[in-house]
Design an enzyme around this catalytic site. Structure first.
Site, PDB file in Angstrom:
ATOM      1  N   TYR A 145       0.827  -1.209   0.000  1.00 52.15           N
ATOM      2  CA  TYR A 145       0.000   0.000   0.000  1.00 52.15           C
ATOM      3  C   TYR A 145       0.862   1.260   0.000  1.00 52.15           C
ATOM      4  O   TYR A 145       1.711   1.429   0.881  1.00 52.15           O
ATOM      5  CB  TYR A 145      -0.914  -0.039   1.216  1.00 52.15           C
ATOM      6  CG  TYR A 145      -1.649   1.231   1.550  1.00 52.15           C
ATOM      7  CD1 TYR A 145      -2.457   1.866   0.600  1.00 52.15           C
ATOM      8  CD2 TYR A 145      -1.561   1.782   2.824  1.00 52.15           C
ATOM      9  CE1 TYR A 145      -3.143   3.032   0.917  1.00 52.15           C
ATOM     10  CE2 TYR A 145      -2.244   2.941   3.159  1.00 52.15           C
ATOM     11  CZ  TYR A 145      -3.027   3.566   2.197  1.00 52.15           C
ATOM     12  OH  TYR A 145      -3.707   4.722   2.515  1.00 52.15           O
ATOM     13  N   ASP A 230      -1.023  -6.333   9.608  1.00 52.04           N
ATOM     14  CA  ASP A 230      -2.122  -5.463   9.173  1.00 52.04           C
ATOM     15  C   ASP A 230      -3.239  -6.370   8.669  1.00 52.04           C
ATOM     16  O   ASP A 230      -3.124  -7.002   7.616  1.00 52.04           O
ATOM     17  CB  ASP A 230      -1.626  -4.541   8.059  1.00 52.04           C
ATOM     18  CG  ASP A 230      -2.714  -3.600   7.537  1.00 52.04           C
ATOM     19  OD1 ASP A 230      -3.894  -3.991   7.545  1.00 52.04           O
ATOM     20  OD2 ASP A 230      -2.381  -2.489   7.093  1.00 52.04           O
ATOM     21  N   ILE A 232      -6.627  -5.410   8.259  1.00 55.96           N
ATOM     22  CA  ILE A 232      -7.807  -4.552   8.124  1.00 55.96           C
ATOM     23  C   ILE A 232      -8.802  -5.070   7.083  1.00 55.96           C
ATOM     24  O   ILE A 232      -9.921  -4.578   7.016  1.00 55.96           O
ATOM     25  CB  ILE A 232      -7.420  -3.094   7.820  1.00 55.96           C
ATOM     26  CG1 ILE A 232      -6.826  -2.942   6.421  1.00 55.96           C
ATOM     27  CG2 ILE A 232      -6.463  -2.562   8.861  1.00 55.96           C
ATOM     28  CD1 ILE A 232      -6.605  -1.494   6.016  1.00 55.96           C
ATOM     29  N   LYS A 268     -12.473  -0.886   6.175  1.00 60.57           N
ATOM     30  CA  LYS A 268     -12.631  -1.767   5.019  1.00 60.57           C
ATOM     31  C   LYS A 268     -13.668  -2.846   5.279  1.00 60.57           C
ATOM     32  O   LYS A 268     -14.559  -3.079   4.456  1.00 60.57           O
ATOM     33  CB  LYS A 268     -11.286  -2.407   4.662  1.00 60.57           C
ATOM     34  CG  LYS A 268     -10.144  -1.419   4.542  1.00 60.57           C
ATOM     35  CD  LYS A 268     -10.409  -0.326   3.516  1.00 60.57           C
ATOM     36  CE  LYS A 268      -9.226   0.620   3.409  1.00 60.57           C
ATOM     37  NZ  LYS A 268      -9.484   1.723   2.451  1.00 60.57           N
TER      38      LYS A 268
END
Length: 476
Positions: A145, A230, A232, A268
Site C-alpha cells: 500500500y 495489518d 484490516i 474496510k
C-alpha cells in the site's frame, strides 16, 4: 521570515506518487452518473459500499444508537463529556468480539489490549513510534500500500526496506526473500526492528496461508524483530481458502508474543472509513501502555464509539453482516473479473479485498516502468478511469494495476467496464482472444443476461443521486 520545519517542507508525505496523482485527476473531473458522464471514474479508492443497505436497515431499527434524536438524548450528556483514553469499555468489548467473529471465533481477543487510534493510518504510525527509532528499519513485502510510505515514515523517521516478491510464484512471501531483504538492510547499516505484513493483501487481494505465516513467525523469532500484522481486510475474504490470522498462528507455534502486534480498523471490513476507527492490538504489555498514551493524539469520538458499540454488540446483526458482506463481495468480484476476461484482461487469482490485481503486461510497448506510466496516462486521461499503477505499490514488475470494484454502484461499474471494453477492442485487438472478438455484437446481450446472476439491487455510489441517509431519516 521564519522558515518551516524539515518535516513540513520535505517529501516524507509520500504524495509524489501516481497513486495520489490519480486521485487528483479524479477530484478535478469526478464522474457523475447523470451530471458528468464524461468524468473520471474513481477506481483507486478501496471502499466497501456493497453492504450499506444492510447497515442502513439496522440504523433505521436502532435510531437511538446515533444519539441525534429523542431516543438517544438520554445518553448524549454522558457521551459528550470527557472519556478515558482507554476508550469506552462497551466499545472495546464489542470490537474484540467482532474481531473474534471475523476470524471464525477460533481465537479470542482481550478488550484490555484494544488501543484506539484515528483509523489504520494513525494505528500504523503509533506502532512505528513504539517499535523503532528514527533511522531504523521495517521490512515490507512488495507490492504494498503506497500510504505506508507516509504512515510509517513521515513523522517517525523510520525506513522501509522492500521484501521483493515476484509474480512467478504469485507474489508469495518466501524465506529467501525475507533473508535477502534483511541482508540488504544490514549492508546499508540499517538496524531492522520489524516486519510488516498485510493479510489479506492490499493490493493483491490474496491471503497468506498457514505455512507461510508459520515461516514468517519463525523468521521474526530468529531475528528477534517485531511482527506487525495489518489485518484490516480480514472480513473481506469472500471464498475459500479461509482467512488465517497471525493470532491463530501464535497459538500453534512457539514464539515470543512480545514481538506480535495487530493493526485493525473498521474502514474496510464494514465500510466506515469516515468514522476513523483504528485499532492497535498488541501482545506486548509495554507497547499497549505506550500506545494508549499516544492514542490521545488520535482518539475515536465518543459518539462513534457509542454507535459502533451498539451495532457490534448485536450478535445477530454481526453474524448476518459477515455472511451478507461476503456474498456481495463474491458476486461483484465474479461479475467484474468475468467482464474483464471477455476482452482478454486477466488478473491475479484472489479471494479477498475490495480490488483486483489486474494484469496489463501484454499492453506495454516494452517491459519498463516508463511504458507502464505511458499506459497509465492513457487510462487516466483518455479512458478516464482512476486505476493505480503497480509501480506506485512498489511492485518490481511493470504492467500490474490495482483496480477497485466495491466502491461504486452497479451502473457506474458498467460504465467503467464499457470504457475498458471499448479501449481494448479499439486499440488492442491483438491481445483479445479471436473467438471473443467475433462475438462483439452479442456481448451486450450477454452482459445484460448474466448481470442478475452476479449483482444485487440497490447498491449506490457516493457520486450517484442518493436517497436520504438512514441517519437523516431517523425519528427526531
Amino acid at each position: 521570515m521564519a522558515g518551516m520545519s524539515k518535516i513540513a517542507t520535505g517529501n516524507g508525505h509520500g504524495e509524489n506518487s501516481a497513486y495520489f496523482d490519480g486521485w487528483k485527476a479524479f477530484e478535478k473531473n469526478p464522474f457523475h452518473l447523470t451530471d458528468r458522464r464524461d468524468g473520471v471514474i474513481q477506481m483507486g479508492l478501496a471502499e466497501n459500499l456493497l453492504c450499506f443497505d444492510f447497515i442502513g436497515k439496522w440504523l433505521m431499527e436502532h435510531p437511538e444508537a446515533s444519539l441525534c434524536n429523542g431516543e438517544g438524548v438520554s445518553k448524549f450528556k454522558e457521551t459528550a463529556l470527557f472519556q478515558d483514553y482507554h476508550g469506552m469499555p462497551e466499545f472495546r468489548r464489542a470490537v474484540a468480539n467482532f474481531m473474534a467473529k471475523v476470524r471464525g471465533d477460533r481465537v479470542e481477543f482481550d478488550p484490555d489490549r484494544i488501543v484506539m487510534s484515528g483509523g489504520a493510518t494513525g494505528a500504523h504510525e503509533m506502532v512505528a513510534f513504539c517499535l523503532a527509532d528514527p533511522g531504523e528499519a521495517i521490512l515490507v513485502p512488495t507490492p504494498y500500500y503506497p500510504g505506508f510510505d507516509r504512515d510509517l515514515r513521515w513523522r517517525t523517521g523510520v525506513e522501509l526496506v522492500p521484501v521483493i516478491c515476484e509474480s512467478s510464484n504469485n507474489f508469495k512471501i518466501t524465506r529467501n526473500a525475507l533473508e535477502a531483504a534483511y541482508g540488504k538492510a544490514q549492508e546499508a547499516n540499517l538496524r531492522v526492528k520489524g516486519l510488516l505484513i498485510t493479510n489479506p493483501s492490499n493490493p493483491l487481494g490474496t491471503i497468506l496461508d498457514r505455512e507461510t505465516l508459520k515461516s514468517i513467525v519463525s523468521f521474526i523469532n530468529e531475528k528477534n524483530i517485531h511482527l506487525i500484522g495489518d489485518e484490516i481486510y480480514a472480513a473481506t475474504v469472500f471464498m475459500e481458502p479461509e482467512f488465517v490470522s497471525i493470532s491463530e498462528i501464535i497459538e500453534e507455534v512457539e514464539c515470543n508474543r512480545d514481538l506480535i502486534h495487530i493493526v485493525y480498523s473498521l474502514s474496510k471490513d464494514m465500510g466506515f472509513p469516515g468514522f476513523r476507527v483504528g485499532i492497535v492490538y498488541s501482545y506486548n504489555d509495554a507497547v499497549v501502555s505506550c500506545a494508549r498514551k499516544m492514542s490521545s493524539f488520535g482518539l475515536v469520538s465518543s459518539q462513534t464509539q457509542h454507535l459502533i458499540a451498539s451495532m457490534l454488540s448485536d450478535d445477530g446483526f454481526v453474524d448476518n453482516f459477515i455472511v451478507k458482506s461476503k456474498e456481495q463481495l463474491l458476486k461483484r468480484h465474479k461479475y467484474f473479473t468475468w467482464r474483464l476476461s471477455q476482452v482478454g484482461i486477466g488478473s491475479l487469482k484472489s479471494n479477498a479485498g475490495l480490488f483486483i490485481w489486474m494484469d496489463l503486461r501484454k499492453l506495454l510497448k516494452e517491459k519498463t516502468f516508463e511504458a507502464e506510466m505511458d499506459l497509465w496516462q492513457v487510462i487516466i486521461h483518455e479512458v478516464k478511469l482512476n486505476v493505480s499503477p503497480g509501480s506506485s505499490f512498489h511492485c518490481h514488475e511493470p504492467g500490474w494495476f490495482r483496480v477497485c470494484f466495491a466502491n461504486m454502484d452497479d451502473n457506474t461499474m458498467d460504465v467503467a467496464l464499457s470504457r475498458i471494453r471499448t479501449f481494448m477492442l479499439n486499440n488492442n485487438e491483438a491481445v483479445v482472444p479471436p473467438n471473443k472478438l467475433c462475438r462483439r455484437s452479442s456481448l451486450k446481450l450477454s452482459f445484460s443476461r448474466r448481470k442478475d446472476d452476479f449483482m444485487s439491487p440497490g447498491i449506490m455510489s457516493p457520486h450517484s443521486p442518493l436517497p436520504q441517509s438512514p441517519l437523516v431519516r431517523t425519528r427526531t
